[in-house]
Design a protein around this motif. Structure first.
Motif, short mmCIF file in Angstrom:
data_model
loop_
_atom_site.label_atom_id
_atom_site.label_comp_id
_atom_site.label_asym_id
_atom_site.label_seq_id
_atom_site.Cartn_x
_atom_site.Cartn_y
_atom_site.Cartn_z
N GLU B 152 48.04 86.07 68.84
CA GLU B 152 46.97 86.61 69.64
C GLU B 152 45.68 85.89 68.87
O GLU B 152 45.77 85.53 67.79
CB GLU B 152 46.89 88.26 69.31
N SER B 153 44.77 85.86 70.03
CA SER B 153 43.53 85.36 69.54
C SER B 153 42.38 86.10 69.90
O SER B 153 42.00 86.20 70.87
CB SER B 153 43.09 83.77 70.38
N PRO B 154 42.28 86.80 68.73
CA PRO B 154 40.85 87.82 68.92
C PRO B 154 39.87 87.28 69.10
O PRO B 154 39.45 86.08 68.49
CB PRO B 154 40.97 88.81 67.67
N ASN B 155 38.92 88.21 69.74
CA ASN B 155 37.58 87.53 69.93
C ASN B 155 36.61 87.79 68.50
O ASN B 155 35.93 88.91 68.25
CB ASN B 155 36.76 88.49 71.05
N PHE B 156 36.43 86.86 67.69
CA PHE B 156 36.02 86.98 66.61
C PHE B 156 34.56 87.26 66.44
O PHE B 156 33.95 87.76 65.86
CB PHE B 156 36.14 85.66 65.55
N THR B 157 33.74 86.82 67.55
CA THR B 157 32.44 87.21 67.94
C THR B 157 32.18 88.63 67.81
O THR B 157 31.11 89.25 67.05
CB THR B 157 31.75 86.67 69.25
N ASN B 158 32.99 89.36 68.56
CA ASN B 158 32.82 90.93 68.64
C ASN B 158 33.34 91.45 67.27
O ASN B 158 32.55 92.61 66.87
CB ASN B 158 33.72 91.41 69.72
N VAL B 159 34.24 90.93 66.49
CA VAL B 159 34.55 91.34 65.08
C VAL B 159 33.38 91.33 64.11
O VAL B 159 32.97 92.37 63.70
CB VAL B 159 35.66 90.50 64.63
N ASN B 160 32.79 90.07 64.20
CA ASN B 160 31.57 90.13 63.54
C ASN B 160 30.44 90.90 63.71
O ASN B 160 29.83 91.53 63.11
CB ASN B 160 31.23 88.37 63.88
N LEU B 161 30.29 91.34 65.15
CA LEU B 161 29.41 92.10 65.64
C LEU B 161 29.67 93.50 64.98
O LEU B 161 28.60 94.20 64.53
CB LEU B 161 29.12 92.13 67.27
N VAL B 162 30.90 93.88 65.19
CA VAL B 162 31.14 95.16 64.36
C VAL B 162 30.88 95.33 63.03
O VAL B 162 30.22 96.12 62.45
CB VAL B 162 32.63 95.35 64.83
N LEU B 163 31.22 94.31 62.50
CA LEU B 163 31.08 94.22 60.78
C LEU B 163 29.53 93.97 60.52
O LEU B 163 29.26 94.66 59.25
CB LEU B 163 31.71 92.97 59.99
N SER B 164 28.72 93.57 61.45
CA SER B 164 27.17 93.35 61.12
C SER B 164 26.68 94.85 61.16
O SER B 164 25.65 95.05 60.59
CB SER B 164 26.46 92.60 62.19
N THR B 165 27.30 95.87 61.69
CA THR B 165 26.76 97.16 61.70
C THR B 165 26.87 97.77 60.57
O THR B 165 25.92 98.70 60.24
CB THR B 165 27.28 98.27 62.99
N THR B 166 27.61 97.55 59.59
CA THR B 166 27.67 98.22 58.36
C THR B 166 26.60 98.34 57.72
O THR B 166 26.26 99.53 57.10
CB THR B 166 28.96 97.25 57.44
N VAL B 167 25.57 97.36 57.47
CA VAL B 167 24.43 97.53 56.92
C VAL B 167 23.41 98.49 57.37
O VAL B 167 23.09 99.27 56.69
CB VAL B 167 23.73 95.95 56.85
N PHE B 168 23.31 98.69 58.81
CA PHE B 168 22.58 99.59 59.32
C PHE B 168 23.19 101.20 59.11
O PHE B 168 22.50 101.96 58.71
CB PHE B 168 22.51 99.28 60.93
N PHE B 169 24.68 101.07 59.07
CA PHE B 169 25.21 102.34 58.90
C PHE B 169 25.05 102.97 57.62
O PHE B 169 24.56 104.00 57.24
CB PHE B 169 26.75 101.91 59.24
N GLN B 170 25.29 101.92 56.69
CA GLN B 170 25.01 102.21 55.38
C GLN B 170 23.53 102.85 55.02
O GLN B 170 23.46 103.81 54.63
CB GLN B 170 25.16 101.26 54.31
N LEU B 171 22.62 102.14 55.32
CA LEU B 171 21.28 102.32 55.13
C LEU B 171 20.81 103.68 55.98
O LEU B 171 20.14 104.39 55.16
CB LEU B 171 20.22 101.29 55.80
N ALA B 172 21.30 104.07 56.97
CA ALA B 172 21.04 105.42 57.78
C ALA B 172 21.53 106.57 56.82
O ALA B 172 20.92 107.18 56.74
CB ALA B 172 21.87 105.12 59.01
#
Lengths: 263, 267
Positions: B152-172
């Motif tokens: 499979e060739s997953p869409n890594f742009t979206n994966v990175n986007l999901v991972l980038s939410t972590t900082v906001f999630f933690q800070l919230a």
């Protein structure tokens, strides 16, 4: 008796802070449920849908019936009550050292065993009260819908199952705060175990059938709601639960008696 | 700088444990993906025969079924958010209240530094430790995806986007914890507070998705950064994400103000 009274009052606030929000949460869910309760269109669609669920390996009860809906949201009974018991178990033993009252308490003319026994009584009673109040709230908020004959029996079974799980985590919390040298750690470790078993239990549900051998180490899988609906208690898991509970309670006495208190 | 270093030193063990166990949980979850794959074609044809609304009702989507790599990743990441939230709220409740609980507030506050600076240093120390865990999760996610992706060739742009939410999630979660800890009289037990916040919010968000009710979704950061939404749509759900970001921004001056005027309990 004095210690029991004292402990009960000291833990009353946390008891209320857990019980009332949980009761409200389930009452709110029942209002949402009333939107599709008994809706024949959804029931019919569910029937078609069942093939998909079976293919995916999950068994989803008919969510237009109160029993089915309760078993879908039942994880929000199992999990919070287990957390409550785990936290009260580790908290009630370790709080004397945390609040620097251990010196005072253990210089009173009461044996350590008696102190621990009194604390245990309070912890068990509180766990029982949360259990009864939350299940009763569920019972009374859903009884206005079209419930079947086995409704009371189902909730009663679930109450027993959840109580057994609560006792496992209660015992675990207590024995950890009696054994560990640092009183601060007991809470975190209890919660760590609770969280990993919960996540494991979800994983077991997802890859259905292939990880069943792991069910033994996840108390959340001992008495699942669909089995409770059928009144199907597994003897093996009851025995495991009882052994863990009795073992942890007894070793709490054993280890706390010798404990080098942090003052 | 001294406070920052000291706090980081105090958190060393906790950082180490979380950096190890959170990515471990994610990798553990992801490694079971091959078991899920099984009979993909039958599933797909079954899924296709149902209308989109029905699937959405059960938290499934034909665009992102659980047996696809990214669908499964979204699910696993959703589970990993629980420990991340608990860690962040743990730090939020702990970092200022610990001085009062362990009776070290007298000592710290009699030093020639302003309360603002204390708050700032502690905030930075917590942010640093959260970021370390964040980076560990980020790297391990990408690695485990590369290992199990097969053909499979997953869409890594979206994966990175999901991972980038972590900082906001933690800070919230961190900000909510911090705010509560400076507004109440005494944080008796950090763990009960952070469990209640971390798990309570999770309960609300899963209730919200079962009942598809928007009130629940507004309340909890879990739904603000729903990984499945981002994996499907390729962007944040800004209407919801903005709530968390506002909480983070508002909490900084508010907790500064509350801490500055706080009546510190002392011996």
């Amino acid at each position: 008796m004095n210690i029991i009274k004292r402990e009960f009052m000291a833990n009353l606030k946390s008891l209320l802070l857990w019980t009332i929000p949980l009761m409200v949460l389930h009452a709110v869910a029942s209002i949402e449920f009333s939107a599709f309760a008994g809706d024949p269109a959804i029931a019919e669609a569910m029937e078609n849908f069942e093939i998909l669920f079976q293919a995916l390996g999950t068994n989803v009860a008919d969510m237009t019936k109160p029993e089915g809906f309760i078993s879908i949201v039942s994880i929000y009974i199992y999990l919070p009550l287990a957390i409550f018991s785990g936290l009260i178990g580790s908290g009630i033993i370790s709080k004397e050292e945390k609040d620097k009252t251990a010196e005072y308490l253990f210089s009173l003319p009461v044996k350590r065993n008696k102190v621990i026994a009194s604390k245990m009584v309070v912890a068990v009673v509180n766990s029982f009260l949360v259990n009864v109040f939350v299940i009763a709230a569920v019972y009374f908020t859903y009884v206005r819908f079209d419930v079947s004959e086995g409704y009371f029996q189902f909730l009663f079974n679930m109450s027993v199952g959840v109580f057994l799980i609560q006792m496992i985590f209660l015992g675990l919390g207590m024995v950890l705060s009696a054994v560990l040298k640092q009183y601060k750690k007991s809470g975190s470790i209890t919660v760590g175990i609770l969280m990993s078993t919960f996540m494991l239990s979800i994983l077991i549900g997802m890859v259905d059938g292939k990880l069943d051998f792991l069910k033994v180490i996840t108390p959340f899988q001992y008495f699942p709601s669909d089995k409770m609906l059928l009144g199907d208690f597994s003897v093996l898991y009851i025995i495991i639960a009882l052994i863990i509970t009795i073992g942890t309670f007894a070793s709490t006495f054993y280890f706390y008696k010798k404990r080098d208190l942090y003052i | 700088m001294n406070i920052f270093k000291f706090e980081l030193g105090m958190m060393k063990k906790s950082i180490f444990l979380w950096t190890f166990f959170v990515p471990f949980g994610l990798v553990f979850y992801m490694l079971f993906f091959p078991m899920m794959q099984g009979d993909t074609e039958t599933f797909q044809s079954l899924m296709d025969s149902f209308p989109e609304e029905f699937l959405a009702f059960f938290g499934m989507s034909s665009e992102l079924p659980v047996f696809s790599l990214l669908g499964y990743f979204g699910l696993s990441f959703g589970m990993i958010q629980i420990p991340l939230a608990i860690q962040a709220s743990n730090y939020g409740f702990h970092i200022l209240s610990v001085e009062e609980r362990e009776l070290t507030a007298d000592f710290l506050l009699s030093k020639p530094i302003s309360r603002g600076k204390i708050l700032f240093s502690k905030y930075l120390a917590a942010l640093t430790s959260l970021t370390i865990v964040n980076i560990a999760v980020w790297i391990s996610s990408l690695l485990v995806l590369l290992v199990i992706k097969g053909d499979e060739s997953p869409n890594f742009t979206n994966v990175n986007l999901v991972l980038s939410t972590t900082v906001f999630f933690q800070l919230a979660f961190f900000s909510i914890g911090l705010l509560i800890s400076v507004s109440i009289k005494k944080v008796s037990s950090v763990l009960s507070f952070s469990m209640a916040l971390g798990f309570g919010m999770f309960l609300l968000s899963s209730f919200g998705s079962i009942l598809s009710s928007n009130i629940f979704k507004i309340l909890t950061p879990y739904s603000h950064f729903d990984p499945e939404y981002i994996l499907i749509n390729g962007h944040y759900d800004w209407r919801l994400a903005i709530i968390s970001i506002l909480i983070i921004i508002i909490s900084i001056p508010l907790s500064y103000f509350l801490y500055k005027n706080r009546n510190i309990a002392s011996l």
